[in-house]
Write a protein that holds these residues in place. Structure first.
Motif, PDB file in Angstrom:
ATOM      1  N   VAL A  71     -44.683  78.616  64.488  1.00 58.26           N
ATOM      2  CA  VAL A  71     -44.737  80.038  64.738  1.00 58.26           C
ATOM      3  C   VAL A  71     -43.256  80.657  64.124  1.00 58.26           C
ATOM      4  N   ALA A  72     -42.407  80.004  64.087  1.00 61.38           N
ATOM      5  CA  ALA A  72     -41.248  80.624  63.615  1.00 61.38           C
ATOM      6  C   ALA A  72     -41.167  80.811  62.035  1.00 61.38           C
ATOM      7  N   ALA A  73     -41.857  79.720  61.220  1.00 60.48           N
ATOM      8  CA  ALA A  73     -42.083  79.871  59.959  1.00 60.48           C
ATOM      9  C   ALA A  73     -42.953  80.967  59.646  1.00 60.48           C
ATOM     10  N   MET A  74     -44.073  81.155  60.523  1.00 57.00           N
ATOM     11  CA  MET A  74     -45.083  82.076  60.202  1.00 57.00           C
ATOM     12  C   MET A  74     -44.322  83.801  60.406  1.00 57.00           C
ATOM     13  N   ALA A  75     -43.598  83.765  61.477  1.00 60.18           N
ATOM     14  CA  ALA A  75     -43.098  84.910  61.964  1.00 60.18           C
ATOM     15  C   ALA A  75     -42.025  85.487  60.646  1.00 60.18           C
ATOM     16  N   LEU A 116     -42.251  77.999  53.743  1.00 56.33           N
ATOM     17  CA  LEU A 116     -41.093  77.644  54.793  1.00 56.33           C
ATOM     18  C   LEU A 116     -41.435  76.559  55.681  1.00 56.33           C
ATOM     19  N   LEU A 117     -42.480  76.495  56.386  1.00 54.96           N
ATOM     20  CA  LEU A 117     -43.098  75.382  57.156  1.00 54.96           C
ATOM     21  C   LEU A 117     -43.334  74.265  56.646  1.00 54.96           C
ATOM     22  N   LEU A 118     -43.744  74.066  55.387  1.00 51.09           N
ATOM     23  CA  LEU A 118     -43.905  72.867  54.507  1.00 51.09           C
ATOM     24  C   LEU A 118     -42.590  72.208  54.464  1.00 51.09           C
ATOM     25  N   ALA A 119     -41.445  73.083  53.794  1.00 49.32           N
ATOM     26  CA  ALA A 119     -40.362  72.816  53.734  1.00 49.32           C
ATOM     27  C   ALA A 119     -39.644  72.183  54.794  1.00 49.32           C
ATOM     28  N   ALA A 120     -39.779  72.933  55.961  1.00 49.61           N
ATOM     29  CA  ALA A 120     -39.029  72.638  57.203  1.00 49.61           C
ATOM     30  C   ALA A 120     -39.675  71.578  58.073  1.00 49.61           C
ATOM     31  N   LEU A 121     -40.775  71.181  57.824  1.00 50.62           N
ATOM     32  CA  LEU A 121     -41.569  70.249  58.630  1.00 50.62           C
ATOM     33  C   LEU A 121     -40.868  68.693  58.752  1.00 50.62           C
ATOM     34  N   GLY A 122     -40.361  68.390  57.717  1.00 54.74           N
ATOM     35  CA  GLY A 122     -39.646  67.084  57.523  1.00 54.74           C
ATOM     36  C   GLY A 122     -38.360  67.318  58.518  1.00 54.74           C
ATOM     37  N   THR A 178     -40.564  88.641  56.446  1.00 50.26           N
ATOM     38  CA  THR A 178     -40.060  89.092  55.244  1.00 50.26           C
ATOM     39  C   THR A 178     -40.701  89.865  54.232  1.00 50.26           C
ATOM     40  N   TYR A 179     -42.166  89.427  54.251  1.00 52.02           N
ATOM     41  CA  TYR A 179     -42.922  90.108  53.433  1.00 52.02           C
ATOM     42  C   TYR A 179     -43.214  91.746  53.612  1.00 52.02           C
ATOM     43  N   LEU A 180     -43.531  91.759  54.887  1.00 56.29           N
ATOM     44  CA  LEU A 180     -43.481  93.297  55.361  1.00 56.29           C
ATOM     45  C   LEU A 180     -42.250  94.132  54.819  1.00 56.29           C
ATOM     46  N   VAL A 181     -41.290  93.673  55.457  1.00 53.22           N
ATOM     47  CA  VAL A 181     -39.787  94.496  55.091  1.00 53.22           C
ATOM     48  C   VAL A 181     -39.714  94.600  53.442  1.00 53.22           C
ATOM     49  N   MET A 206     -33.088  77.551  59.197  1.00 47.83           N
ATOM     50  CA  MET A 206     -33.333  78.822  59.971  1.00 47.83           C
ATOM     51  C   MET A 206     -34.610  78.660  60.688  1.00 47.83           C
ATOM     52  N   VAL A 207     -35.604  78.017  60.051  1.00 47.21           N
ATOM     53  CA  VAL A 207     -36.867  77.787  60.785  1.00 47.21           C
ATOM     54  C   VAL A 207     -36.877  77.233  61.965  1.00 47.21           C
ATOM     55  N   VAL A 208     -36.356  75.806  61.800  1.00 45.00           N
ATOM     56  CA  VAL A 208     -36.234  74.790  62.771  1.00 45.00           C
ATOM     57  C   VAL A 208     -35.324  75.605  64.066  1.00 45.00           C
ATOM     58  N   VAL A 209     -34.210  75.967  63.812  1.00 43.05           N
ATOM     59  CA  VAL A 209     -33.316  76.759  64.762  1.00 43.05           C
ATOM     60  C   VAL A 209     -34.337  77.906  65.548  1.00 43.05           C
ATOM     61  N   VAL A 210     -34.758  78.752  64.894  1.00 46.03           N
ATOM     62  CA  VAL A 210     -35.431  79.864  65.424  1.00 46.03           C
ATOM     63  C   VAL A 210     -36.800  79.266  66.228  1.00 46.03           C
ATOM     64  N   GLY A 211     -37.249  78.344  65.857  1.00 41.71           N
ATOM     65  CA  GLY A 211     -38.469  77.679  66.625  1.00 41.71           C
ATOM     66  C   GLY A 211     -38.033  76.961  67.685  1.00 41.71           C
TER      67      GLY A 211
END
Lengths: 440, 397
Positions: B328-332, B19-25, B337-340, B313-318
């Motif tokens: 932080v947002a990407a990791m959260a 997610l982070l890699l995709a959202a970084l740009g 997602t994984y745990l649920v 989503m990542v950028v807006v949450v972050g």
């Protein structure tokens, strides 16, 4: 911002736009499209040609799969035309793009019937698109030929289904797995839409009846590629190996198999059976990732018989040596021939009642095998095969029936439709599309 | 339990790093420049296609080990991923530059128009990879050469302002006509050789080199090497971007323009150049992300669409404008997602029956996504500006 859009500017840009569009119009109309404007109001077969519609997605998500089905249909039409056509007339295909959008499918179906006055339509891939055009064909009393394996639970007078019903693909493959991998648990994986959910309902009912065990079921949003949670769940549910029954579709398949291998779940301990991976998809996912996994179909490119040899050769000659053929393409190819036979028997292409009646009982020496017959429930009998992915991306056939299996559109394992049957030659029943079997 | 937690953390981080890699740009383009770039996913797709091209190029190389040590044979092919990463960055950065100069710079400060325009661009790019063939490329190049060449020549004249309108009116149809006629002539002469699409509508086969396909066994668990590669790449990209923004002079200029555009312009910073550069870097990062996700997913015309929602989503949450927020947002999001989705939470809560049932209901991939989105909506109600909102009065772009 301050200066308005003056008259002078308007004329200039107008001229530019007009000039360009005229040029585009003049030079457009690529040589390979079969679409051509038609005179208003002429019935399909009144002119020099018989017009048929081809309605598939040529753009959008589904274009990946549907484009090759169009290729197969056009190959069949070309062959028939070369051999003299139908009733002495050439077939003219009107190709419409459903654009992977279900309302567009319905709209284009209307256009083909009302405006182009086609004799029949060959088309659709997803169940959603078929369900979208179904009311159009039923209300206009028209005819659709549908070439893809589907979840069953449908039997329309206006549709001829040349793909597999569940009892010709899913059920035999589950039986085969139960026999080959005795006592192994099943994990059901699918994309989140109607076909996988219905298919899994059938599989669960079947396994319950036959003593198999389902340890988990999961759905991924259509096109989703994040499968990590799913793979951990498979591992937790079946730590010592088990069978993955896969009805994922499209891009999710790629992600699933790439990451399955990364997580170390190989086909030796975790064999998978897929119902929507054919030769084309193997090529796009990469055989390296799929080697050793299974797929259930009615036709594989590696089927060894003269009809298939002829089909594969003709296809490669027309579209290129690197192309492959697959199950829906074969179903699409033979349905054009079945329609031709029905029209010839009926002696007309325009009287759809006569063509429909003539279609039932038509037999063809298909690439999948001889003696494939259109049954009275508008589905065809088909050979059932299970293939294992080889290194070169084609399938090694590990199981095949020696004669065609009759179609059962209403599923007998699911409680709601148990005992229902369908017969379009029986016109005495109030609803011949769905009635209780007598004697059961 | 302990391995369960480790497992959860590793898998969560690996989802998060994708997610982070995709959202970084996007964090740069949207976060720093305020441009809503709907074509971000398609830039990723171009990166993935570049990877396919590089892979096919490497397959043509002689299949001879360049280095042998006992049973270990190293092929040149094994390293194509590194070349592909660089190429993907360069190609998409180039496309981004053209996009910024050609479209986006006219639309700064008009978010709605930018959104529509970039969405249009995304559709164009998708259809482009489906139908690109030699005829199309030759036609386009010819058109650009004729039209822009003639425009440049004419613009040297003194009465250019008066001529401009008429020049466009004549040159546009003329060069389009020449390009189309040439294209159709080529098509009729060479037939399939030039009219066959390069890629077509179907997905491309991208097979990673063997060392990226397997995994590192760890007890009865296996760490997928593609995931490890992506985690490493993400860390590298984040560090690189951080260094660039904080330490280089161009980074300083970018930060200055982000904070106060007019003041920066007054002080002599070439804001137009800064914009172009920022957008190019953001696009280039999208290309790198596309190259990386092709290890996990499919490469096809729709590849980009699978990621675009997640990245926004990542950028807006972050929090717009803060890189650390995106991290932080990407990791959260990844860990949640994984745990649920994997049902781990349901397992932990097994003693409390109703809660466990609740989480079991959400423990499928598509329902987990529903839950994550619901949580995000709830979170944004409480903190509309995201995790790390930008403080001060300069936020309004």
């Amino acid at each position: 911002m301050t200066e308005g859009f003056g008259r002078r500017k308007f004329i200039l840009y107008g001229t530019a736009a007009l000039g360009t569009s005229v040029l585009l119009k003049a030079c457009g109309g690529q040589p390979d499209t079969a679409t051509s404007p038609s005179p208003e109001g002429s019935p399909a077969a009144s002119g020099e040609t018989i017009k048929v519609g081809i309605l598939h997605s040529l753009s959008g998500t589904m274009a990946i799969s549907e484009k090759s089905v169009v290729d197969a249909e056009q190959l069949a039409i070309e062959e028939i035309n070369k051999a003299g056509g139908v009733l002495g007339k050439q077939i003219e295909a009107v190709v419409e793009d459903g654009a992977s959008d279900w309302p567009t499918f319905a709209e284009k179906a209307k256009k083909l019937i009302d405006q182009d006055k086609v004799a029949t339509v060959f088309g659709c891939w997803t169940s959603a698109s078929r369900k979208a055009v179904l009311p159009v064909f039923e209300s206009k009393g028209h005819m659709l030929w549908y070439p893809v394996q589907y979840e069953g639970q449908e039997c329309s007078k206006n549709i001829f289904y040349t793909g597999a019903a569940p009892n010709q693909q899913i059920e035999p493959s589950v039986d085969w797995l139960l026999e080959q991998y005795k006592g192994q648990p099943f994990y059901l994986v699918g994309s989140d839409y109607v076909f996988p959910r219905t298919a899994n309902t059938i599989i669960k009912a079947q396994l319950e009846a036959k003593g198999g065990k389902v340890v988990g079921e999961d759905y991924i949003p259509l096109g989703g590629t994040e499968v990590t949670p799913l793979i951990s769940k498979i591992k937790t549910a079946m730590p010592n190996g088990g069978i993955i029954y896969n009805s994922l579709n499209g891009d999710s398949n790629v992600a699933f198999f790439k990451q399955l291998q990364g997580a170390g779940l190989g086909p030796d301990k975790y064999p998978s059976m897929s119902v929507s991976i054919a030769e084309e998809e193997v090529k796009a996912i990469g055989p390296e990732y799929l080697k050793g996994h299974f797929a259930a179909w009615n036709y594989f490119m590696t089927v060894d018989n003269p009809a298939n040899k002829k089909f594969v050769e003709a296809f490669k000659a027309k579209y290129g040596e690197d192309r492959v053929t697959n199950d829906p393409m074969e179903a699409a190819y033979i349905m054009v021939y079945l329609w031709k036979q029905a029209v010839e028997k009926a002696g007309t292409a325009d009287d759809l009642e006569k063509v429909r009646a003539a279609a039932i009982g038509q037999t063809i020496d298909a690439p999948e095998g001889p003696g494939v017959t259109m049954e009275s429930n508008h589905h065809i009998s088909k050979y059932v095969r299970i293939g294992k992915v080889r290194e070169d991306g084609l399938f090694e056939i590990v199981y095949a029936t020696d004669k065609p299996v009759k179609p059962v559109p209403w599923n007998q394992f699911v409680a709601e439709t148990k005992g229902y049957t369908c017969d379009w030659t029986n016109t005495t029943e109030a609803n011949p599309g769905k009635f209780k079997m007598t004697g059961t | 339990m302990f391995t369960g937690i480790l497992d959860g953390i590793f898998n969560g981080i690996s989802i998060g790093s994708v997610l982070l890699l995709a959202a970084l740009g996007l964090a740069i383009v949207f976060g720093l420049m305020g441009v809503i770039n709907m074509a971000h996913g398609e830039l990723m797709m171009l990166g993935a296609y570049t990877t396919v091209v590089v892979q096919n190029g490497f397959e043509l190389l002689p299949n001879k080990p360049v280095f042998s040590f006992y049973t270990v044979n190293i092929h040149l092919f094994d390293f194509y991923m590194f070349v592909a990463l660089i190429m993907a960055f360069l190609v998409t950065a180039g496309v981004g530059l053209v996009l910024e100069r050609g479209v986006i710079r006219y639309l700064y400060g008009r978010p709605l128009e930018t959104l529509l325009a970039t969405w249009g661009v995304s559709l164009i790019l998708q259809q482009l990879v489906r139908s690109v063939n030699w005829v199309l490329v030759i036609g386009l190049v010819l058109f650009c050469f004729l039209f822009f060449g003639a425009m440049t020549l004419l613009s040297r004249r003194a009465d250019w302002d008066r001529l401009r309108g008429w020049a466009i009116a004549i040159l546009l149809p003329l060069s389009a006509g020449i390009a189309i006629v040439t294209g159709s002539l080529l098509g009729q002469t060479y037939k399939l050789a030039v009219t066959q699409p390069w890629f077509g509508a179907r997905n491309q086969d991208l097979t990673a080199p063997a060392w990226l396909r397997g995994g590192i066994p760890l007890g009865n668990y296996q760490l997928p090497s593609a995931r490890l590669f992506i985690i490493a790449l993400t860390i590298l990209c984040v560090l690189g971007i951080y260094q660039f923004l904080q330490r280089s002079s161009w980074g300083l200029r970018i930060r200055a323009v982000t904070q106060n555009r007019s003041m920066s312009a007054c002080l002599g910073i070439p804001t137009q150049k800064v914009d172009a550069l920022t957008f190019a870097i953001g696009s280039g990062l999208a290309g790198v992300a596309g190259c990386a996700v092709s290890l996990l997913g499919s490469v096809g015309p729709n590849t980009g669409q699978n990621y675009i929602v997640d990245t926004f989503m990542v950028v807006v949450v972050g929090g717009v404008g803060k890189l650390v927020g995106s991290i932080v947002a990407a990791m959260a999001i990844g860990i949640t997602t994984y745990l649920v989705g994997s049902g781990t939470i349901a397992l932990w809560l097994a003693p409390i029956k109703p809660l466990a049932d609740f989480f079991t209901f959400f423990a499928t991939s598509s329902m987990a996504k529903v839950m994550v989105f619901a949580l995000i909506v709830a979170f944004l109600q409480v903190r509309p500006a995201g995790l790390f909102p930008q403080k001060g009065r300069t936020v309004d772009a």
